[in-house]
Design an enzyme around this catalytic site. Structure first.
Site, PDB file in Angstrom:
ATOM      1  N   ASN A   1      21.238  10.417  39.753  1.00 48.69           N
ATOM      2  CA  ASN A   1      20.519  11.194  40.938  1.00 48.69           C
ATOM      3  C   ASN A   1      21.571  11.728  41.548  1.00 48.69           C
ATOM      4  O   ASN A   1      22.766  10.977  42.123  1.00 48.69           O
ATOM      5  CB  ASN A   1      19.278  10.628  41.556  1.00 48.69           C
ATOM      6  CG  ASN A   1      18.372  10.301  40.629  1.00 48.69           C
ATOM      7  OD1 ASN A   1      18.438  10.848  39.473  1.00 48.69           O
ATOM      8  ND2 ASN A   1      17.414   9.381  41.374  1.00 48.69           N
TER       9      ASN A   1
ATOM     10  N   ARG B   1      19.479  23.062  46.035  1.00 50.77           N
ATOM     11  CA  ARG B   1      18.132  22.119  45.925  1.00 50.77           C
ATOM     12  C   ARG B   1      19.308  21.053  46.330  1.00 50.77           C
ATOM     13  O   ARG B   1      18.405  20.254  47.003  1.00 50.77           O
ATOM     14  CB  ARG B   1      19.640  21.358  44.215  1.00 50.77           C
ATOM     15  CG  ARG B   1      18.868  21.911  42.853  1.00 50.77           C
ATOM     16  CD  ARG B   1      19.310  21.634  41.939  1.00 50.77           C
ATOM     17  NE  ARG B   1      19.458  20.100  41.657  1.00 50.77           N
ATOM     18  CZ  ARG B   1      19.308  19.363  40.996  1.00 50.77           C
ATOM     19  NH1 ARG B   1      20.592  19.609  40.324  1.00 50.77           N
ATOM     20  NH2 ARG B   1      19.623  17.804  40.510  1.00 50.77           N
TER      21      ARG B   1
ATOM     22  N   ALA C   1       7.192   4.584  39.914  1.00 46.17           N
ATOM     23  CA  ALA C   1       7.611   4.401  40.401  1.00 46.17           C
ATOM     24  C   ALA C   1       8.148   3.573  41.235  1.00 46.17           C
ATOM     25  O   ALA C   1       7.934   2.550  41.846  1.00 46.17           O
ATOM     26  CB  ALA C   1       9.043   5.025  40.118  1.00 46.17           C
TER      27      ALA C   1
ATOM     28  N   HIS D   1      26.357  11.018  38.178  1.00 47.63           N
ATOM     29  CA  HIS D   1      26.332  12.587  37.898  1.00 47.63           C
ATOM     30  C   HIS D   1      26.809  13.371  38.865  1.00 47.63           C
ATOM     31  O   HIS D   1      26.501  13.958  39.455  1.00 47.63           O
ATOM     32  CB  HIS D   1      25.255  12.623  37.287  1.00 47.63           C
ATOM     33  CG  HIS D   1      24.843  12.484  35.738  1.00 47.63           C
ATOM     34  ND1 HIS D   1      24.057  12.306  35.245  1.00 47.63           N
ATOM     35  CD2 HIS D   1      25.932  11.514  34.841  1.00 47.63           C
ATOM     36  CE1 HIS D   1      23.360  11.759  33.692  1.00 47.63           C
ATOM     37  NE2 HIS D   1      24.618  11.824  34.110  1.00 47.63           N
TER      38      HIS D   1
ATOM     39  N   CYS E   1      38.187  24.646  51.806  1.00 48.52           N
ATOM     40  CA  CYS E   1      38.479  23.782  51.745  1.00 48.52           C
ATOM     41  C   CYS E   1      39.192  23.127  53.016  1.00 48.52           C
ATOM     42  O   CYS E   1      40.031  23.526  53.879  1.00 48.52           O
ATOM     43  CB  CYS E   1      39.375  23.043  50.480  1.00 48.52           C
ATOM     44  SG  CYS E   1      39.748  21.327  50.367  1.00 48.52           S
TER      45      CYS E   1
END
Ligand code: APR
Length: 236
Positions: free
Chosen positions: A92, A59, A219, A109, A136
């Site tokens: 989103n 994604r 939209a 989120h 990290c």
């Protein structure tokens, strides 16, 4: 549509659909191809981190193939006029509001472009994959997870959102099925706190009957038209 006062806009996957980002619950949506429990829960991450990482890596990579659409641009234009009187709260995890120019965006989120270290707690802007276990940047541990709020976790900044809803004179929900709480409950809270409520969605949502007004359509058409209306009212 009256002008003046503070506006809170809640956005969901529907606002990014015409940019080519899949929604969750429509036909061909993400939850048709994946079980929520396999990719979007802390339990899934504990048991199959690679499956979860691959889902979010794909994604994140797909963000480079999409662009903001007229709905994102219209909200950025509205912010240029309203400034601090507009807050966009988005469910989103894409970056299309920011790429359209919006500055006051709260990602309740989480965000695909952020990695969260499970060792030191640091959050780092992230553009690459996570499945290979990169270190990290803050502590060096290979403990980065997607900075996404999974089912069973608490959304970010609920205090901030509640304060904004309490001050809002207008609450607008764009492109969300209103199936997932707490966001699905914002319209009721906003109404109780005195705001007018407007829904802009492709079709009826689970909360349509609660809104003062509902408009149906894509939209990319509804949002620019509503923004023009609001700006015209504020000029009058
Ligand atoms: N324009 C406007 N609305 C649209 C469009 C469009 N072009 N295309 C789809 N929609 C509407 C659909 O009709 C639907 O009501 O957008 C909504 C998308 O609903 P969902 O797929 O359920 O997405 P969302 O409401 O954002 O999901 C909420 O659920 O899985 C979790 O964390 C995930 O943030 C997500 C949350």
């Amino acid at each position: 549509m009256e002008a003046g006062g503070k506006v809170v806009v809640l956005t969901g996957a529907g606002i990014s659909a015409e940019s080519g980002v899949p929604t969750f619950r429509d036909a061909d949506g993400l939850w048709e191809g994946h079980r929520v429990e396999d990719v979007a829960t802390p339990e899934a991450y504990a048991h199959q981190p690679h499956v979860v990482h691959r889902f979010y890596d794909a994604r994140r990579a797909a963000l480079t193939t999409v662009e903001p659409n007229p709905a994102h641009h219209a909200l950025a234009r509205l912010e240029e006029v309203l400034g601090d009187d507009l807050l966009v709260v988005t469910q989103n995890v894409d970056d299309l509001h920011e790429r359209a120019g919006s500055l006051r965006v709260h990602h309740m989120h989480g965000h695909l472009r952020s990695a969260w270290c499970q060792s030191c707690g640091a959050r780092t802007v992230w553009h690459d994959d996570l499945a290979h276990g990169p270190a990290c940047p803050s502590c060096g541990e290979p403990a980065l997870r997607p900075d996404i709020v999974w089912f069973g976790e608490i959304p970010h900044g609920m205090d901030l959102i509640e304060e904004a809803l309490a001050e809002a004179t207008l609450f607008v929900s764009i492109g969300t099925s209103s199936m997932v709480y707490p966001a699905a409950g914002f319209v009721r809270a906003a109404r109780l706190l005195g705001a007018r409520t407007l829904e802009l969605n492709l079709d009826r949502s689970a909360a349509s009957s609660v809104f003062d007004e509902t408009r149906h359509g894509p939209a990319s058409l509804l949002v620019p038209a509503w923004v023009e209306e609001l700006l015209a009212a504020s000029r009058a």
